[in-house]
Design a protein around this motif. Structure first.
Motif, PDB file in Angstrom:
ATOM      1  N   SER A 248       0.830  -1.210   0.000  1.00  0.00           N
ATOM      2  CA  SER A 248       0.000   0.000   0.000  1.00  0.00           C
ATOM      3  C   SER A 248       0.865   1.262   0.000  1.00  0.00           C
ATOM      4  O   SER A 248       0.519   2.260  -0.640  1.00  0.00           O
ATOM      5  CB  SER A 248      -0.944   0.004   1.199  1.00  0.00           C
ATOM      6  N   MET A 249       1.994   1.227   0.703  1.00  0.00           N
ATOM      7  CA  MET A 249       2.891   2.390   0.731  1.00  0.00           C
ATOM      8  C   MET A 249       3.585   2.558  -0.614  1.00  0.00           C
ATOM      9  O   MET A 249       3.733   3.677  -1.109  1.00  0.00           O
ATOM     10  CB  MET A 249       3.915   2.246   1.862  1.00  0.00           C
ATOM     11  N   ARG A 250       4.014   1.454  -1.236  1.00  0.00           N
ATOM     12  CA  ARG A 250       4.611   1.557  -2.574  1.00  0.00           C
ATOM     13  C   ARG A 250       3.618   2.172  -3.551  1.00  0.00           C
ATOM     14  O   ARG A 250       3.974   3.049  -4.341  1.00  0.00           O
ATOM     15  CB  ARG A 250       5.074   0.181  -3.083  1.00  0.00           C
ATOM     16  N   LEU A 251       2.356   1.726  -3.476  1.00  0.00           N
ATOM     17  CA  LEU A 251       1.325   2.262  -4.366  1.00  0.00           C
ATOM     18  C   LEU A 251       1.105   3.751  -4.123  1.00  0.00           C
ATOM     19  O   LEU A 251       1.007   4.537  -5.073  1.00  0.00           O
ATOM     20  CB  LEU A 251       0.013   1.485  -4.191  1.00  0.00           C
ATOM     21  N   LEU A 252       1.042   4.154  -2.865  1.00  0.00           N
ATOM     22  CA  LEU A 252       0.831   5.562  -2.531  1.00  0.00           C
ATOM     23  C   LEU A 252       1.979   6.430  -3.056  1.00  0.00           C
ATOM     24  O   LEU A 252       1.762   7.468  -3.701  1.00  0.00           O
ATOM     25  CB  LEU A 252       0.700   5.728  -1.010  1.00  0.00           C
ATOM     26  N   ILE A 253       3.201   6.020  -2.793  1.00  0.00           N
ATOM     27  CA  ILE A 253       4.364   6.792  -3.258  1.00  0.00           C
ATOM     28  C   ILE A 253       4.408   6.797  -4.777  1.00  0.00           C
ATOM     29  O   ILE A 253       4.580   7.851  -5.405  1.00  0.00           O
ATOM     30  CB  ILE A 253       5.669   6.227  -2.655  1.00  0.00           C
ATOM     31  N   ARG A 254       4.227   5.631  -5.389  1.00  0.00           N
ATOM     32  CA  ARG A 254       4.259   5.518  -6.852  1.00  0.00           C
ATOM     33  C   ARG A 254       3.221   6.435  -7.495  1.00  0.00           C
ATOM     34  O   ARG A 254       3.525   7.177  -8.428  1.00  0.00           O
ATOM     35  CB  ARG A 254       4.003   4.076  -7.268  1.00  0.00           C
TER      36      ARG A 254
END
Length: 127
Positions: free
Chosen positions: A12-18
């Motif tokens: 979820s954090m990778r998706l948010l940053i991406r």
């Protein structure tokens, strides 16, 4: 277009940053932890301009990952932005000693993250 490698064990954090970086015009790739990041950097022909890295990750933490990036002449000039909940001054100092260029604390304002990554691209590109 500046390229960023997002390194975080939380999908979820990778998706948010991406998502935030792509909306700002960055080309984004992902790694799930420090080992995966270093394997990606070793295998890719086109190095990222910046790596965003979490501190707390399985297999290899972000501080060790940053130090490994800095110690390899091929990757030493990549910008490193630590994106983490670990915001105690001692944690920040560990990151800076490992070669981190900037520090963003979770939860973060997406505009602050984008501005920090942009500034790191600019600063590392003008060295």
């Amino acid at each position: 277009m500046p390229r960023v490698l997002v390194v975080d064990d939380a999908p979820s954090m990778r998706l948010l940053i991406r998502t935030n970086l792509e909306l700002a015009g960055f080309d984004v790739d992902e790694s799930v932890d420090g080992v995966d990041c270093l394997e990606y950097l070793a295998a890719t022909e086109t190095l990222p301009d910046v790596v965003t890295v979490d501190v707390m990750m399985p297999r290899q933490d972000g501080v060790a990952t940053a130090a490994a990036i800095r110690s390899d002449p091929r990757t030493a000039d990549i910008g490193i932005v630590m994106v983490t909940t670990q915001n105690h001054p001692a944690d920040v100092q560990r990151g800076l000693r490992a070669g981190v260029d900037a520090y963003v604390t979770k939860p973060f304002d997406p505009d602050d993250l984008v501005a920090t990554v942009r500034e790191t691209v600019h600063r590392r590109g003008s060295d």
